[in-house]
Design an enzyme around this catalytic site. Structure first.
Site, PDB file in Angstrom:
ATOM      1  N   HIS A 179     -11.788   3.243  -3.946  1.00  0.00           N
ATOM      2  CA  HIS A 179     -10.663   4.290  -3.902  1.00  0.00           C
ATOM      3  C   HIS A 179     -10.992   5.471  -3.937  1.00  0.00           C
ATOM      4  O   HIS A 179     -10.886   5.719  -2.588  1.00  0.00           O
ATOM      5  CB  HIS A 179      -9.547   4.655  -4.144  1.00  0.00           C
ATOM      6  CG  HIS A 179      -7.981   3.175  -4.481  1.00  0.00           C
ATOM      7  ND1 HIS A 179      -7.848   2.715  -4.809  1.00  0.00           N
ATOM      8  CD2 HIS A 179      -7.648   3.045  -3.045  1.00  0.00           C
ATOM      9  CE1 HIS A 179      -6.819   1.722  -4.844  1.00  0.00           C
ATOM     10  NE2 HIS A 179      -6.721   1.855  -3.319  1.00  0.00           N
TER      11      HIS A 179
ATOM     12  N   LYS B 243       5.096  -4.052  -2.863  1.00  0.00           N
ATOM     13  CA  LYS B 243       4.903  -4.322  -3.514  1.00  0.00           C
ATOM     14  C   LYS B 243       5.362  -3.710  -4.813  1.00  0.00           C
ATOM     15  O   LYS B 243       6.120  -3.163  -4.864  1.00  0.00           O
ATOM     16  CB  LYS B 243       3.373  -3.369  -4.152  1.00  0.00           C
ATOM     17  CG  LYS B 243       2.013  -4.184  -2.906  1.00  0.00           C
ATOM     18  CD  LYS B 243       1.299  -2.976  -2.687  1.00  0.00           C
ATOM     19  CE  LYS B 243       0.138  -3.713  -1.580  1.00  0.00           C
ATOM     20  NZ  LYS B 243      -1.037  -2.436  -1.902  1.00  0.00           N
TER      21      LYS B 243
ATOM     22  N   ARG C 238     -11.385  -1.542   5.052  1.00  0.00           N
ATOM     23  CA  ARG C 238     -12.509  -2.333   4.477  1.00  0.00           C
ATOM     24  C   ARG C 238     -13.063  -3.713   4.948  1.00  0.00           C
ATOM     25  O   ARG C 238     -14.877  -3.571   5.552  1.00  0.00           O
ATOM     26  CB  ARG C 238     -12.001  -3.308   3.339  1.00  0.00           C
ATOM     27  CG  ARG C 238     -11.791  -2.137   2.134  1.00  0.00           C
ATOM     28  CD  ARG C 238     -10.998  -3.278   1.121  1.00  0.00           C
ATOM     29  NE  ARG C 238      -9.709  -3.294   1.275  1.00  0.00           N
ATOM     30  CZ  ARG C 238      -8.767  -3.560   0.716  1.00  0.00           C
ATOM     31  NH1 ARG C 238      -8.397  -3.779  -0.845  1.00  0.00           N
ATOM     32  NH2 ARG C 238      -7.350  -3.922   1.062  1.00  0.00           N
TER      33      ARG C 238
ATOM     34  N   SER D 217      -7.021  -3.653  -5.399  1.00  0.00           N
ATOM     35  CA  SER D 217      -6.619  -3.740  -6.666  1.00  0.00           C
ATOM     36  C   SER D 217      -5.327  -4.890  -7.450  1.00  0.00           C
ATOM     37  O   SER D 217      -5.518  -5.643  -8.243  1.00  0.00           O
ATOM     38  CB  SER D 217      -5.280  -2.392  -6.690  1.00  0.00           C
ATOM     39  OG  SER D 217      -5.756  -0.984  -6.261  1.00  0.00           O
TER      40      SER D 217
HETATM   41  O1  PNS Z   1      -1.887   1.607  -0.830  1.00  0.00           O
HETATM   42  P1  PNS Z   1      -1.293   0.702  -0.036  1.00  0.00           P
HETATM   43  O2  PNS Z   1       0.489  -0.582  -0.565  1.00  0.00           O
HETATM   44  O3  PNS Z   1      -1.513  -0.281   1.345  1.00  0.00           O
HETATM   45  O4  PNS Z   1      -0.140   2.291   0.643  1.00  0.00           O
HETATM   46  C1  PNS Z   1       0.764   2.031   1.311  1.00  0.00           C
HETATM   47  C2  PNS Z   1       1.697   3.283   1.883  1.00  0.00           C
HETATM   48  C3  PNS Z   1       1.893   3.687   0.096  1.00  0.00           C
HETATM   49  C4  PNS Z   1       0.612   4.477   2.040  1.00  0.00           C
HETATM   50  C5  PNS Z   1       2.746   3.048   2.602  1.00  0.00           C
HETATM   51  O5  PNS Z   1       3.522   2.202   1.763  1.00  0.00           O
HETATM   52  C6  PNS Z   1       3.745   4.055   2.533  1.00  0.00           C
HETATM   53  O6  PNS Z   1       2.885   4.998   3.499  1.00  0.00           O
HETATM   54  N1  PNS Z   1       4.812   3.892   1.689  1.00  0.00           N
HETATM   55  C7  PNS Z   1       5.567   5.488   2.006  1.00  0.00           C
HETATM   56  C8  PNS Z   1       6.595   4.891   3.065  1.00  0.00           C
HETATM   57  C9  PNS Z   1       6.285   4.990   4.209  1.00  0.00           C
HETATM   58  O7  PNS Z   1       6.710   6.557   4.647  1.00  0.00           O
HETATM   59  N2  PNS Z   1       6.381   4.535   5.196  1.00  0.00           N
HETATM   60  C10 PNS Z   1       6.920   4.616   6.407  1.00  0.00           C
HETATM   61  C11 PNS Z   1       5.194   3.664   6.965  1.00  0.00           C
HETATM   62  S1  PNS Z   1       4.345   2.288   6.721  1.00  0.00           S
END
Ligand code: PNS
Length: 166
Positions: free
Chosen positions: A18, A42, A91, A129
């Protein structure tokens, strides 16, 4: 006009992978908001506050990086900080489908915010993570994968969890 990007994620916890993306993003954009968001798929180990503290600590030397949290849609957060870009790390090919889905959804929700991808440094291409937590849980050596403060907090977290179970 300043170029403002949002670098979203669960960051549970932040890894060198990150940090690599955040550092490089901070060289390209005028301002990068690293924002801890909820990923409903998660079950986090660290609280949002703990994750924020760790990110603040490890990014404190990067002046144009701000750390924040939000509990709604990413595109809504982007609007509140006037960001026109979303920055994500890629990645491997295996990330592509997941990222394409998130990107398409975000574009569907707000076409004004563009998603940018940066390839994670090869040395971190396997890093996540989740895999770090898995190794830390069984006392694996994670020194080269996360900043020292994150390693310390992971070890503390799992040691507490072990005590609670015994
Ligand atoms: O690190 P991650 O878990 O891959 O990140 C995913 C994240 C948190 C960026 C995604 O789940 C997110 O944007 N969550 C907020 C809710 C949202 O906007 N959802 C619509 C797009 S999927």
């Amino acid at each position: 006009m300043a170029s403002i990007a949002v670098c979203p994620g669960s960051f549970d916890p932040i890894t060198y992978g990150h940090l690599d993306i955040i550092r490089r993003g901070a060289r390209v954009f005028d301002k990068v908001y690293v924002v801890v968001l909820n990923n409903s798929a998660k079950n986090p180990l660290f609280t949002v506050e703990e994750r924020i503290q760790l990110i603040k600590e490890v990014t404190k030397e990067i002046p144009n990086v701000m750390v924040d949290q939000f509990s709604g849609l990413l595109v809504e957060y982007a609007k509140t900080v006037k960001a026109t870009a979303i920055l994500r790390g890629l990645r491997a090919v295996s990330d592509f489908e997941y990222e394409m889905q998130i990107t398409s959804m975000n574009r569907f929700l707000n076409d004004d915010v563009e998603t940018f991808f940066m390839m994670t440094n090869n040395q971190y291409s396997f890093l996540s993570s989740s895999i770090v937590k898995e190794a830390a849980k069984y006392n694996g050596n994670i020194k080269e994968l996360v900043p020292p403060i994150v390693e310390k907090e992971l070890m503390r977290k799992f040691s507490n969890l072990r005590k609670q179970k015994s």
